[in-house]
Enzyme design. Structure first.
Site, PDB file in Angstrom:
ATOM      1  N   TYR A 135       4.952  -7.732   2.222  1.00 40.85           N
ATOM      2  CA  TYR A 135       4.055  -8.653   1.577  1.00 40.85           C
ATOM      3  C   TYR A 135       4.518  -9.834   1.547  1.00 40.85           C
ATOM      4  CZ  TYR A 135       2.172  -4.294  -0.650  1.00 40.85           C
ATOM      5  OH  TYR A 135       1.696  -3.261  -0.900  1.00 40.85           O
ATOM      6  N   LYS A 190      11.997   4.866   4.937  1.00 36.41           N
ATOM      7  CA  LYS A 190      11.333   5.305   6.035  1.00 36.41           C
ATOM      8  C   LYS A 190      12.469   5.113   7.213  1.00 36.41           C
ATOM      9  CE  LYS A 190       7.710   7.326   8.314  1.00 36.41           C
ATOM     10  NZ  LYS A 190       7.400   8.734   7.859  1.00 36.41           N
ATOM     11  N   ASP A 222       6.919   9.387   2.987  1.00 33.12           N
ATOM     12  CA  ASP A 222       5.698  10.633   3.173  1.00 33.12           C
ATOM     13  C   ASP A 222       6.123  11.815   2.458  1.00 33.12           C
ATOM     14  OD1 ASP A 222       7.831  10.561   5.211  1.00 33.12           O
ATOM     15  OD2 ASP A 222       6.606  11.627   6.630  1.00 33.12           O
ATOM     16  N   ASP A 246       4.351   0.159  -4.362  1.00 32.23           N
ATOM     17  CA  ASP A 246       2.878  -0.228  -4.610  1.00 32.23           C
ATOM     18  C   ASP A 246       2.228   0.847  -4.733  1.00 32.23           C
ATOM     19  OD1 ASP A 246       0.716  -1.471  -5.241  1.00 32.23           O
ATOM     20  OD2 ASP A 246       0.705  -2.814  -3.271  1.00 32.23           O
ATOM     21  N   ASP A 250       1.342   3.728  -8.350  1.00 29.29           N
ATOM     22  CA  ASP A 250      -0.154   3.962  -8.542  1.00 29.29           C
ATOM     23  C   ASP A 250      -0.348   5.709  -8.650  1.00 29.29           C
ATOM     24  OD1 ASP A 250      -0.844   1.624  -9.178  1.00 29.29           O
ATOM     25  OD2 ASP A 250      -2.509   1.347  -7.675  1.00 29.29           O
TER      26      ASP A 250
END
Ligand code: NAD
Length: 364
Positions: A135, A190, A222, A246, A250
């Site tokens: 980001y 990851k 994942d 992020d 959620d």
């Protein structure tokens, strides 16, 4: 204890008023000072984060934040949009650790899209690194590709990066948070594909040496996304980078099914923090007195626990919220057949009544 109170836009002032009422009911020594933020601040002062608001937030021990945003500001230049106030506060206050609990109250299990037995009693904490990763990594932009699959074509790119101190400090925060709970931490990465996240994993393992009493496990993002819907109660504290956090926070929030119930905290290196509900300013219901104030009230409880060092007061608020739900009171967003629908103010009054030991009102 000085608390900067920033109500913001939409339902912000309505839900903050209830949280302030609850804080006052605790009869602790607080100094509360309110300032404008978001679209309201732009209208009054020409900027979503006026200098006086920022100065107040910096001087305070903690910030209690409502929500910002309204579609009417969508046409403003980006720097003047209400949401820039949150980004500005995060940056100026050095808030790098985002705490997002996902709690599923027994009485609200039906609101989840998962089977009740999978989510009943769910209580997990996702800790997301907030100021690094893809980001904010430079360089980023658009250019003409010189290599890749289509040299000579237009392309866009971002940079994923983490420095060692950035990973170390969020790892310390996460291990310490795990110590306050069940001493189990899951680091999500990851590492099988991304160099940045192999590095993340290596650094987390290094920091773990200082917390031998905490069990550490690693999951690829994942797999973590799958396990969150398969057996969410297997998690306790989860730590991850900005991008994965992020998305996973959620996803975890949705396990509980009720956006109006979830608090959050963003902390700096000394534990000072900004506390806010995870939902936005809900312009569609603003001013109608129907918004659920519980996420904001629970954010105030987090503020007492994590910044103001008042865990008993935090417990009192959280128990009061459970009592109110137990008494069958519901705002529209969490209402179901057989429960009593109440408005924003009545819900706040009921929490205050539960704290002060009075009978819980069931009037709408
Ligand atoms: P939202 O979270 O404001 O609303 C989504 C839906 O949930 C709406 O139907 C709303 O009525 C409902 N809802 C949200 N909070 C509720 C509550 N406490 N009680 C009952 N119902 C509730 O998201 P949105 O509609 O996508 O965004 C609205 C505005 O909020 C936008 O301007 C957006 O940029 C802004 N926003 C701000 C923040 C923040 O301040 N941290 C976060 C997200 C969105």
């Amino acid at each position: 204890m000085k608390i900067a109170v920033l109500p913001g836009d939409g339902i912000g002032p309505e839900i903050i008023a209830e949280a302030v009422k609850v804080l006052k009911a605790l009869e602790l020594e607080f100094e509360l000072e309110t300032a404008a933020v978001g679209g309201t601040a732009y209208d009054a002062h020409g900027h979503p984060l006026p200098a006086a608001t920022l100065a107040l937030a910096k001087a305070a021990d903690a910030v209690l934040f409502g929500a910002v945003g309204d579609w009417k500001y969508d046409k403003l230049e980006r720097q003047y949009r209400p949401e820039q106030a949150i980004l500005g506060l995060r940056k100026e206050l050095g808030l790098f650790a985002n705490f997002r609990p996902a709690i599923c109250y027994e009485q609200l299990t039906h609101a989840s899209s998962l089977k009740p037995e999978l989510v009943a009693g769910l209580d997990i904490l996702i800790i997301r690194e907030l100021t690094g990763d893809i980001y904010f990594g430079q360089p980023r932009g658009r250019r003409t590709a010189v290599d890749g699959h289509f040299p000579g074509s237009e392309e866009a790119f971002d940079t994923m990066r983490y420095s060692k101190p950035e990973v170390e400090r969020i790892a310390h925060v996460a291990f310490q948070a795990a110590r306050k709970r069940s001493r189990k931490l899951t680091s999500v990465d990851k590492a099988n594909v991304l160099e940045t996240f192999q590095f993340w994993k290596d650094v987390v393992i290094e920091v773990h040496a200082q917390y031998p009493d905490v069990t550490l496990e690693h999951l690829y993002v994942d797999n973590a996304a799958m396990q969150l819907v398969r057996q969410p109660k297997a998690f306790d504290v989860v730590v991850t980078g900005n991008l994965f956090g992020d998305i996973l926070s959620d996803e975890a929030a949705m396990l509980t099914g009720s956006i109006g119930m979830l608090p959050s905290a963003s902390l700096d290196k000394d534990g000072k923090g900004l506390y806010e509900p995870i939902h936005g300013s809900a312009p569609d219901i603003a001013g109608k007195g129907v918004a659920n104030p519980l996420a904001t009230i629970l954010s105030a409880a987090m503020m007492l626990r994590y910044t103001l060092n008042q865990p008993e007061a935090a417990d009192r608020i959280e128990s009061a919220v459970k009592a109110v739900l137990g008494a069958g009171l519901r705002t529209g967003d969490i209402w179901s057949e057989g429960t009593t629908k109440v408005g924003t103010r009545a819900m706040g009054d009921a929490v205050v009544a539960a704290i002060t030991g009075k009978t819980i009102t069931t009037k709408t």
